[in-house]
Design a protein around this motif. Structure first.
Motif, PDB file in Angstrom:
ATOM      1  N   TRP A 123       3.296 -11.263   4.968  1.00  0.00           N
ATOM      2  CA  TRP A 123       4.580 -10.556   5.042  1.00  0.00           C
ATOM      3  C   TRP A 123       5.627 -11.610   5.366  1.00  0.00           C
ATOM      4  O   TRP A 123       5.363 -12.546   6.128  1.00  0.00           O
ATOM      5  CB  TRP A 123       4.511  -9.506   6.149  1.00  0.00           C
TER       6      TRP A 123
ATOM      7  N   HIS B 184       0.846  -1.190   0.000  1.00  0.00           N
ATOM      8  CA  HIS B 184       0.000   0.000   0.000  1.00  0.00           C
ATOM      9  C   HIS B 184       0.885   1.244   0.000  1.00  0.00           C
ATOM     10  O   HIS B 184       1.611   1.506   0.958  1.00  0.00           O
ATOM     11  CB  HIS B 184      -0.918  -0.008   1.214  1.00  0.00           C
TER      12      HIS B 184
ATOM     13  N   CYS C  36      -4.325   0.388  13.900  1.00  0.00           N
ATOM     14  CA  CYS C  36      -3.212  -0.555  13.748  1.00  0.00           C
ATOM     15  C   CYS C  36      -3.509  -1.944  14.313  1.00  0.00           C
ATOM     16  O   CYS C  36      -3.220  -2.954  13.681  1.00  0.00           O
ATOM     17  CB  CYS C  36      -1.948  -0.001  14.386  1.00  0.00           C
TER      18      CYS C  36
ATOM     19  N   ASN D 243      -4.983  -1.986   0.425  1.00  0.00           N
ATOM     20  CA  ASN D 243      -6.324  -1.987   1.021  1.00  0.00           C
ATOM     21  C   ASN D 243      -7.424  -1.903  -0.026  1.00  0.00           C
ATOM     22  O   ASN D 243      -8.524  -1.462   0.267  1.00  0.00           O
ATOM     23  CB  ASN D 243      -6.462  -0.847   2.031  1.00  0.00           C
TER      24      ASN D 243
ATOM     25  N   SER E 284       5.013  -1.432   7.619  1.00  0.00           N
ATOM     26  CA  SER E 284       4.700  -2.035   6.320  1.00  0.00           C
ATOM     27  C   SER E 284       3.190  -2.264   6.291  1.00  0.00           C
ATOM     28  O   SER E 284       2.564  -2.457   7.329  1.00  0.00           O
ATOM     29  CB  SER E 284       5.449  -3.352   6.135  1.00  0.00           C
ATOM     30  N   GLN E 285       2.630  -2.234   5.086  1.00  0.00           N
ATOM     31  CA  GLN E 285       1.196  -2.480   4.966  1.00  0.00           C
ATOM     32  C   GLN E 285       0.874  -3.043   3.599  1.00  0.00           C
ATOM     33  O   GLN E 285       1.375  -2.557   2.584  1.00  0.00           O
ATOM     34  CB  GLN E 285       0.399  -1.190   5.190  1.00  0.00           C
ATOM     35  N   THR E 286       0.007  -4.045   3.594  1.00  0.00           N
ATOM     36  CA  THR E 286      -0.476  -4.579   2.330  1.00  0.00           C
ATOM     37  C   THR E 286      -1.561  -3.644   1.796  1.00  0.00           C
ATOM     38  O   THR E 286      -2.100  -2.807   2.519  1.00  0.00           O
ATOM     39  CB  THR E 286      -1.035  -6.003   2.505  1.00  0.00           C
TER      40      THR E 286
ATOM     41  N   TYR F 199      -5.530  -4.176  12.166  1.00  0.00           N
ATOM     42  CA  TYR F 199      -4.823  -4.671  10.986  1.00  0.00           C
ATOM     43  C   TYR F 199      -3.849  -5.800  11.305  1.00  0.00           C
ATOM     44  O   TYR F 199      -3.265  -6.384  10.402  1.00  0.00           O
ATOM     45  CB  TYR F 199      -4.082  -3.532  10.288  1.00  0.00           C
TER      46      TYR F 199
ATOM     47  N   TYR G 147       4.419   2.078   1.984  1.00  0.00           N
ATOM     48  CA  TYR G 147       4.586   1.250   3.164  1.00  0.00           C
ATOM     49  C   TYR G 147       5.145  -0.130   2.792  1.00  0.00           C
ATOM     50  O   TYR G 147       4.474  -1.147   2.944  1.00  0.00           O
ATOM     51  CB  TYR G 147       3.261   1.105   3.914  1.00  0.00           C
TER      52      TYR G 147
ATOM     53  N   THR H 192       4.434  -2.873  12.312  1.00  0.00           N
ATOM     54  CA  THR H 192       5.275  -1.720  12.631  1.00  0.00           C
ATOM     55  C   THR H 192       6.740  -2.115  12.757  1.00  0.00           C
ATOM     56  O   THR H 192       7.596  -1.547  12.091  1.00  0.00           O
ATOM     57  CB  THR H 192       4.793  -1.038  13.926  1.00  0.00           C
TER      58      THR H 192
ATOM     59  N   ILE I 140      -6.265  -6.144   5.261  1.00  0.00           N
ATOM     60  CA  ILE I 140      -5.062  -5.330   5.437  1.00  0.00           C
ATOM     61  C   ILE I 140      -4.191  -5.948   6.525  1.00  0.00           C
ATOM     62  O   ILE I 140      -4.679  -6.334   7.583  1.00  0.00           O
ATOM     63  CB  ILE I 140      -5.431  -3.885   5.843  1.00  0.00           C
TER      64      ILE I 140
ATOM     65  N   ARG J  76      -0.813  -4.848   8.658  1.00  0.00           N
ATOM     66  CA  ARG J  76       0.102  -3.753   8.976  1.00  0.00           C
ATOM     67  C   ARG J  76       1.033  -4.208  10.097  1.00  0.00           C
ATOM     68  O   ARG J  76       0.579  -4.661  11.134  1.00  0.00           O
ATOM     69  CB  ARG J  76      -0.669  -2.513   9.409  1.00  0.00           C
TER      70      ARG J  76
END
Length: 177
Positions: A68, A38, A91, A59, A55-57, A94, A41, A159, A155, A157
């Motif tokens: 991940w 995403h 967060c 959405n 990091s985030q996939t 997610y 990220y 950190t 999603i 996420r």
């Protein structure tokens, strides 16, 4: 330096009682990947040493099983993985419903679940995920199976991730621990 010495001692699989904690692995420059990304990220944000990035996939709803993955670049006996959840909402949602895996296969679905499903994390949590028994692994992954109600939708996420290895008693004595 102790982690380098410990790595050379692992010639055979040992029972859990033969392991001692050896310390955190330096994963900052290790290879990472994720199912989708995403915006700004990327996967490597989860191992950059900062709790201000993540990091985030994607959405957009097209990633029904977000994942991940971290490649440690070699085999290690893993005892504990910590995951930091960012302090702001949403967060925790997610990361709800995540399974953490560790193993030798690049295909995350073939690796052993290191923990049971993560449920109800809170924003700002530092989750201590113990691999019991320790897992021989080159790859660590985190994935969400949408068949499991988890909140946070599709999603994922993350950190910050830290990885702690175990080594045999022989390694501990060689490293001066």
């Amino acid at each position: 330096m102790a982690n380098v010495l410990c790595r050379y001692c692992r010639q055979k699989q040992l029972g859990f009682e033969d392991f001692v904690h050896c310390g955190a692995l330096d994963i900052k420059d290790k290879s990472t990947s994720q199912s989708t990304t995403h915006h700004e990220y990327p996967a490597e944000n989860a191992v950059d040493g900062s709790v201000e990035t993540f990091s985030q996939t994607d959405n957009d709803g097209t990633d029904s099983n977000p994942w991940w993955q971290l490649d440690l670049g070699g085999e290690f006996w893993l005892g504990r993985i910590t995951v930091t959840i960012c302090r702001i909402s949403p967060c925790a949602a997610y990361f709800n419903g995540v399974t953490v895996r560790a193993g030798l296969s690049e295909n995350y679905t073939e690796n052993t679940e290191c923990t049971s499903l993560v449920t109800s994390p809170s924003n700002g949590d530092v989750l201590e995920l113990v691999c019991d028994p320790p897992a021989l692994a080159q790859y660590i992954s985190m994935d969400k199976d949408q068949a499991t109600p988890s909140g946070g939708g599709t999603i994922l996420r993350i950190t910050e991730v830290s990885v702690f290895e175990y080594a045999s008693e022989e390694c501990a004595s060689q490293s001066g621990s």
